[in-house]
Scaffold this active site. Structure first.
Site, PDB file in Angstrom:
ATOM      1  N   ARG A  88       0.825  -1.222   0.000  1.00  0.00           N
ATOM      2  CA  ARG A  88       0.000   0.000   0.000  1.00  0.00           C
ATOM      3  C   ARG A  88       0.853   1.265   0.000  1.00  0.00           C
ATOM      4  NH1 ARG A  88      -4.232  -1.734   4.651  1.00  0.00           N
ATOM      5  NH2 ARG A  88      -5.264  -3.451   3.572  1.00  0.00           N
ATOM      6  N   ARG A 143      -3.204   6.648   1.174  1.00  0.00           N
ATOM      7  CA  ARG A 143      -3.744   7.824   1.850  1.00  0.00           C
ATOM      8  C   ARG A 143      -2.787   8.504   2.815  1.00  0.00           C
ATOM      9  NH1 ARG A 143      -9.085   5.496   4.359  1.00  0.00           N
ATOM     10  NH2 ARG A 143      -7.819   3.587   4.341  1.00  0.00           N
ATOM     11  N   ARG A 162      -6.680  11.441  -5.573  1.00  0.00           N
ATOM     12  CA  ARG A 162      -7.901  10.689  -5.274  1.00  0.00           C
ATOM     13  C   ARG A 162      -9.139  11.579  -5.410  1.00  0.00           C
ATOM     14  NH1 ARG A 162     -11.968   8.688  -4.620  1.00  0.00           N
ATOM     15  NH2 ARG A 162     -12.708   7.103  -3.159  1.00  0.00           N
ATOM     16  N   ASP A 195      -6.766  -2.900  -7.178  1.00  0.00           N
ATOM     17  CA  ASP A 195      -7.417  -3.519  -6.022  1.00  0.00           C
ATOM     18  C   ASP A 195      -7.707  -4.974  -6.363  1.00  0.00           C
ATOM     19  OD1 ASP A 195      -8.802  -2.691  -3.293  1.00  0.00           O
ATOM     20  OD2 ASP A 195     -10.106  -4.148  -4.283  1.00  0.00           O
ATOM     21  N   TYR A 250     -15.210 -11.760   0.097  1.00  0.00           N
ATOM     22  CA  TYR A 250     -15.931 -10.508  -0.171  1.00  0.00           C
ATOM     23  C   TYR A 250     -17.123 -10.744  -1.095  1.00  0.00           C
ATOM     24  CZ  TYR A 250     -12.057  -8.042   2.014  1.00  0.00           C
ATOM     25  OH  TYR A 250     -11.119  -7.603   2.913  1.00  0.00           O
TER      26      TYR A 250
END
Length: 342
Positions: A25, A29, A38, A75, A150
């Site tokens: 990652r 962020r 973003r 992702d 998921y």
């Protein structure tokens, strides 16, 4: 030597000092420049599927820190999305999908799979052209078990109970889902390699919630199938496996799956990591919260890994993805600590 990708040497079993360094990652962020990009993208998936913006955010940590490897910004859930399942990301809640049923598993159609993922392949092509020659480019996918959790629950859960229960109640449908995901994930990785990826990584973020037979059936066997299919086309391309939370099952994961490098989460004892390193390259495994804390906690963590694993094939990394609250100055400090090792 100009253009030498030292991470590839480590994955061949060589010891490099200081070791190559990147972070899971690493485009994310915690970086102010990522947050700005973003905002321009709209949705998170729009960012993943826009080659201009995906290249921009992938390059941001390379330009700032000079990491030895760059990982494609995308992702793991682009695979079910490319199979026709609706995926969206809600701020503060993460991914949201419509839970899949046994009947819908039987109806999954990959006819437009690669067409849907063409923006990702274009991102990889552009990245290889823009990255420094010495920077290893990593492609990736989610492991079938983790992606399936998921798809079945429709969101993340603390112990992936919905997926475990579905697998016990609907074993044939679940086996079919894992096979579909393994086949399409392998094809996805092959296309990333053909677009310019030097290495691919398989993330099994939820492998730690399973009992022993389920771990073998749901984690080991599907990943082994992906590795077989990738190696059949690209036998010399390294594959890193990251079965987070696998515990003692790390010990024979490499042999059973055929992966090249073994990604370790931060709970793996360094004494065990050193044993695993005797069989090939290991990657990890600094606790991401040591990086958040900085100071002595960070220095002690980095030093312990380098002292224990630095004399063998090591790719220095975190034991999971960097967290959004991590100060940039702490990342700078970590890079300096690792790079100063001789």
């Amino acid at each position: 030597m100009a253009g030498k990708r030292i991470m590839l040497d480590v994955l061949k079993g060589e010891t490099v000092s200081p070791p190559p360094l990147w972070m899971m990652r690493q485009a994310g962020r915690y970086l102010p420049e990522y947050r700005q990009t973003r905002k321009r993208a709209g949705s998170f998936l729009d960012l993943c599927y826009d080659p201009d913006l995906a290249v921009e955010v992938t390059l941001q940590p390379i330009e700032r820190f000079g990491f030895d490897a760059s990982i494609l910004f995308s992702d793991i859930l682009v695979v079910p999305n490319a199979l026709g399942r609706e995926v969206r990301f809600e701020e503060g809640h993460g991914p949201v999908l419509k839970p899949i049923t046994a009947a819908e598993i039987a109806a999954l159609n990959g006819e437009t799979f690669h067409v849907n993922l063409e923006p990702v392949y274009e991102t990889v092509r552009r990245l290889r052209a823009k990255l420094p020659d010495e920077t290893t480019l990593i492609g990736f996918c989610g492991a079938p078990w983790t992606v399936a959790t998921y798809m079945i629950a429709g969101h993340g859960t603390p112990d992936q109970g919905p997926a475990r229960l579905f697998a016990y109640r609907e074993p044939e449908a679940f086996a079919r889902l894992l096979k579909i995901l393994a086949d399409h994930s392998a094809a996805y990785l092959v296309r990333q390699i053909e677009a310019g990826a030097d290495v691919v990584q398989i993330f099994d973020s939820w492998s730690g919630v399973l009992d022993e037979p389920s771990f073998e059936a749901f984690c080991v066997e599907p990943v082994a199938e992906i590795v077989r299919q990738v190696k059949a086309v690209h036998p010399d391309v390294p594959v890193i496996g990251f079965p987070k939370g696998a515990g003692e099952r790390y010990r024979d994961y490499r042999k059973k799956t055929g992966i090249t490098g073994l990604g370790l989460d931060w709970t793996v004892p360094l004494s065990m990591a050193r044993e695993l390193q005797a069989e090939g390259a290991v990657q990890g495994n600094l606790d991401p919260l040591r990086l958040v804390a900085g100071g002595k906690a960070l220095a002690d963590g980095v030093d312990a890994i380098l002292r224990t694993l630095g004399n063998g094939p090591l790719i220095f990394n975190l034991g999971h993805g960097i967290t959004p609250e991590t100060p940039v100055t702490h990342v700078e400090a970590m890079v300096k600590m690792v790079r100063s090792r001789r």
